[in-house]
Motif scaffolding. Structure first.
Motif, PDB file in Angstrom:
ATOM      1  N   GLU A  36     -24.495  -5.687 -38.268  1.00 27.40           N
ATOM      2  CA  GLU A  36     -23.214  -5.082 -37.288  1.00 27.40           C
ATOM      3  C   GLU A  36     -23.131  -5.900 -36.220  1.00 27.40           C
ATOM      4  N   ASP A  37     -21.662  -5.580 -35.977  1.00 26.48           N
ATOM      5  CA  ASP A  37     -20.918  -6.210 -34.838  1.00 26.48           C
ATOM      6  C   ASP A  37     -21.694  -6.267 -33.556  1.00 26.48           C
ATOM      7  N   THR A  38     -22.555  -5.193 -33.215  1.00 28.03           N
ATOM      8  CA  THR A  38     -22.996  -5.036 -31.970  1.00 28.03           C
ATOM      9  C   THR A  38     -24.580  -5.482 -31.791  1.00 28.03           C
ATOM     10  N   THR A  39     -25.119  -6.034 -33.104  1.00 25.79           N
ATOM     11  CA  THR A  39     -26.471  -6.754 -33.458  1.00 25.79           C
ATOM     12  C   THR A  39     -26.538  -7.849 -32.639  1.00 25.79           C
ATOM     13  N   ASP A  40     -27.783  -8.045 -31.788  1.00 23.43           N
ATOM     14  CA  ASP A  40     -28.295  -9.160 -31.270  1.00 23.43           C
ATOM     15  C   ASP A  40     -28.576 -10.161 -32.242  1.00 23.43           C
ATOM     16  N   GLU A  44     -32.345 -10.609 -34.201  1.00 25.72           N
ATOM     17  CA  GLU A  44     -32.398 -10.586 -35.812  1.00 25.72           C
ATOM     18  C   GLU A  44     -32.891 -11.567 -36.792  1.00 25.72           C
TER      19      GLU A  44
END
Length: 92
Positions: A36-40, A44
């Motif tokens: 996702e765009d907001t994932t760190d 991950e």
């Protein structure tokens, strides 16, 4: 695309004519685009590295994929100026 699917693709093509490094890069790109765009991404990548130890494979592509994940956990260097103004002053 899940990590399991990517790992299965990397290990299944052991005898492929494609360079293992290129397959690892393609798998890494698929993994990156599945986030996702907001994932760190660094977090991950650490989680993915931990999950890779459950897969028992001697695939060169999988080893290269793990190397790319390790590189993804490292912070990016801070941007810095390269002295463009100073070099312009020398030209005058």
């Amino acid at each position: 695309m899940t990590l399991t699917t990517i790992v299965a693709g990397l290990t299944a093509a052991k005898h492929s004519q494609i360079d293992p490094t290129e397959r690892a890069r393609a798998g890494f790109l698929q993994w990156c685009l599945s986030l996702e765009d907001t994932t760190d991404m660094r977090a991950e990548a650490r989680a993915a590295i931990a999950k890779l130890h459950y897969f028992d494979s001697d695939s060169a592509a999988l080893a290269a994929f793990e190397t790319l994940l390790v590189e993804a956990t490292r912070p990016m260097p801070a941007p810095r100026r390269r002295g463009a103004r100073r070099s312009q002053m020398r030209l005058q």
